[in-house]
Design a protein around this motif. Structure first.
Motif, PDB file in Angstrom:
ATOM      1  N   LYS A 115       0.831  -1.212   0.000  1.00  0.00           N
ATOM      2  CA  LYS A 115       0.000   0.000   0.000  1.00  0.00           C
ATOM      3  C   LYS A 115       0.862   1.257   0.000  1.00  0.00           C
ATOM      4  O   LYS A 115       0.465   2.300  -0.518  1.00  0.00           O
ATOM      5  N   THR A 116       2.063   1.141   0.566  1.00  0.00           N
ATOM      6  CA  THR A 116       2.953   2.303   0.630  1.00  0.00           C
ATOM      7  C   THR A 116       3.811   2.438  -0.631  1.00  0.00           C
ATOM      8  O   THR A 116       4.568   3.398  -0.764  1.00  0.00           O
ATOM      9  N   LYS A 117       3.697   1.447  -1.511  1.00  0.00           N
ATOM     10  CA  LYS A 117       4.482   1.417  -2.754  1.00  0.00           C
ATOM     11  C   LYS A 117       5.976   1.359  -2.488  1.00  0.00           C
ATOM     12  O   LYS A 117       6.793   1.855  -3.266  1.00  0.00           O
ATOM     13  N   ALA A 118       6.329   0.702  -1.372  1.00  0.00           N
ATOM     14  CA  ALA A 118       7.738   0.500  -1.026  1.00  0.00           C
ATOM     15  C   ALA A 118       7.879  -0.843  -0.320  1.00  0.00           C
ATOM     16  O   ALA A 118       7.167  -1.122   0.641  1.00  0.00           O
ATOM     17  N   ILE A 119       8.785  -1.675  -0.825  1.00  0.00           N
ATOM     18  CA  ILE A 119       9.045  -2.967  -0.194  1.00  0.00           C
ATOM     19  C   ILE A 119      10.544  -3.118   0.031  1.00  0.00           C
ATOM     20  O   ILE A 119      11.359  -2.545  -0.693  1.00  0.00           O
ATOM     21  N   GLY A 120      10.903  -3.880   1.054  1.00  0.00           N
ATOM     22  CA  GLY A 120      12.304  -4.144   1.329  1.00  0.00           C
ATOM     23  C   GLY A 120      12.662  -5.575   1.002  1.00  0.00           C
ATOM     24  O   GLY A 120      11.842  -6.481   1.159  1.00  0.00           O
ATOM     25  N   ILE A 121      13.888  -5.777   0.533  1.00  0.00           N
ATOM     26  CA  ILE A 121      14.379  -7.118   0.250  1.00  0.00           C
ATOM     27  C   ILE A 121      15.732  -7.286   0.930  1.00  0.00           C
ATOM     28  O   ILE A 121      16.673  -6.535   0.650  1.00  0.00           O
ATOM     29  N   LEU A 122      15.801  -8.230   1.839  1.00  0.00           N
ATOM     30  CA  LEU A 122      17.045  -8.550   2.537  1.00  0.00           C
ATOM     31  C   LEU A 122      17.548  -9.872   1.979  1.00  0.00           C
ATOM     32  O   LEU A 122      16.858 -10.891   2.052  1.00  0.00           O
ATOM     33  N   ALA A 123      18.735  -9.854   1.394  1.00  0.00           N
ATOM     34  CA  ALA A 123      19.252 -11.056   0.721  1.00  0.00           C
ATOM     35  C   ALA A 123      20.773 -11.016   0.713  1.00  0.00           C
ATOM     36  O   ALA A 123      21.399 -10.039   1.135  1.00  0.00           O
ATOM     37  N   THR A 124      21.370 -12.090   0.209  1.00  0.00           N
ATOM     38  CA  THR A 124      22.825 -12.138   0.095  1.00  0.00           C
ATOM     39  C   THR A 124      23.268 -11.412  -1.170  1.00  0.00           C
ATOM     40  O   THR A 124      22.483 -11.175  -2.090  1.00  0.00           O
ATOM     41  N   ARG A 125      24.550 -11.076  -1.210  1.00  0.00           N
ATOM     42  CA  ARG A 125      25.107 -10.417  -2.396  1.00  0.00           C
ATOM     43  C   ARG A 125      24.920 -11.294  -3.643  1.00  0.00           C
ATOM     44  O   ARG A 125      24.589 -10.804  -4.721  1.00  0.00           O
ATOM     45  N   GLY A 126      25.105 -12.609  -3.470  1.00  0.00           N
ATOM     46  CA  GLY A 126      24.983 -13.516  -4.604  1.00  0.00           C
ATOM     47  C   GLY A 126      23.588 -13.529  -5.206  1.00  0.00           C
ATOM     48  O   GLY A 126      23.423 -13.675  -6.413  1.00  0.00           O
ATOM     49  N   THR A 127      22.571 -13.382  -4.369  1.00  0.00           N
ATOM     50  CA  THR A 127      21.194 -13.320  -4.863  1.00  0.00           C
ATOM     51  C   THR A 127      20.906 -11.972  -5.502  1.00  0.00           C
ATOM     52  O   THR A 127      20.372 -11.890  -6.612  1.00  0.00           O
ATOM     53  N   LEU A 128      21.272 -10.898  -4.826  1.00  0.00           N
ATOM     54  CA  LEU A 128      20.954  -9.555  -5.316  1.00  0.00           C
ATOM     55  C   LEU A 128      21.654  -9.229  -6.629  1.00  0.00           C
ATOM     56  O   LEU A 128      21.147  -8.431  -7.431  1.00  0.00           O
ATOM     57  N   SER A 129      22.804  -9.848  -6.865  1.00  0.00           N
ATOM     58  CA  SER A 129      23.563  -9.552  -8.086  1.00  0.00           C
ATOM     59  C   SER A 129      23.254 -10.497  -9.235  1.00  0.00           C
ATOM     60  O   SER A 129      23.767 -10.326 -10.339  1.00  0.00           O
ATOM     61  N   SER A 130      22.393 -11.479  -9.007  1.00  0.00           N
ATOM     62  CA  SER A 130      22.136 -12.492 -10.033  1.00  0.00           C
ATOM     63  C   SER A 130      21.200 -11.981 -11.129  1.00  0.00           C
ATOM     64  O   SER A 130      20.371 -11.099 -10.916  1.00  0.00           O
TER      65      SER A 130
END
Length: 261
Positions: free
Chosen positions: A107-122
């Protein structure tokens, strides 16, 4: 019907959060869990290293006659599952951060994603996030150090609390209303997340979706174990058995063993 086991592997103990969901949904299935804690975390490794480790883990589980393998690791899925599916002739179930439900329901049009570098860079992760980046704000945060602390048995440590405060504050400042957990280790931090995040923030992980998809693929391939006998589970780790024993219920401690691989 197939009584052969389901194989599950992760870069360490975190994938037991996926095993928990699988066991709840498919209590009659036999399972073999492989924790590659010696090489944890995968998130700081190169793609080629992740692929090689994932192949090694899969080969071990296939040698144990597993009928299907769940890659209970976001980093291994996003970097290696295509190779695994091309190389081996059994079904593979992967796990990705549950971005879609968060993006569709925010609803706020903002979400957070907490992940490892390997996931975020894939590449696979970017393909998914690109579908929503023009509609919502996605705050990505690398959880550097979290997996190492969990693998060291420091789940409730002051070091963990300090890291989580550091990583979550930019998301709180951005007014997120969904936090997507992009690593199978992270569900074990749920009490800390609930304490540190505003009450309106919903937390999503992929465990139930993976269990549901596993059941579907087993049915499609006539691999379900339809016996009424409770499934047997084995847990193997190539590091200390202490941490995985702490995370699992006491009744499973006799099914946990050290494996030199």
């Amino acid at each position: 019907m197939s009584t052969k086991p389901i194989g599950i592997f992760d870069s360490g103990v975190g994938g037991t959060s996926i095993w928990n969901e699988l066991h709840l949904r498919l209590p009659h299935e036999n399972t073999i869990y492989l924790a590659d804690s010696k090489n944890s975390p995968y998130g700081t490794k190169t793609q080629q290293e992740i692929i090689e480790l994932s192949i090694k883990n899969s080969e071990y589980l296939i040698s144990k006659d597993c009928k299907l393998i769940v890659v209970a690791c976001n980093t291994a899925t996003t970097n290696a599952i295509k190779v695994l599916r091309e190389r081996f002739d059994i079904p593979f179930i992967g796990i990705e951060p549950a971005i879609k439900p968060a993006a569709l329901n925010t609803k706020t049009k903002a979400i957070g994603i907490l992940a490892t570098r390997g996931t975020l860079s894939s590449e696979l992760f970017h393909q998914t996030t690109d579908l929503y980046n023009d509609k919502i704000r996605v705050i990505e945060q690398e959880g550097e150090g979290i997996v190492q602390l969990i693998e060291s048995g420091k789940l409730d440590s002051t070091e963990m609390t300090a890291l989580l405060k550091l990583y979550l504050q930019p998301m709180i400042d951005a007014n997120i209303d969904y936090l997507v957990l992009g690593c199978t280790h992270y569900p074990y931090l749920l009490p800390q997340f609930l304490e540190l995040l505003p009450a309106h923030v919903k937390i999503i992980d992929s465990g139930r979706a993976v269990a549901k998809q596993t059941e579907l693929v087993l049915k499609e391939n006539d691999l379900l174990n339809n016996s009424m006998t409770k499934g047997k589970s084995q847990f193997h780790t190539n590091a200390s058995t202490e941490v995985i024993t702490q995370l699992l219920e006491e009744k499973y401690k006799d099914q946990i063993s050290y494996l030199d691989f």
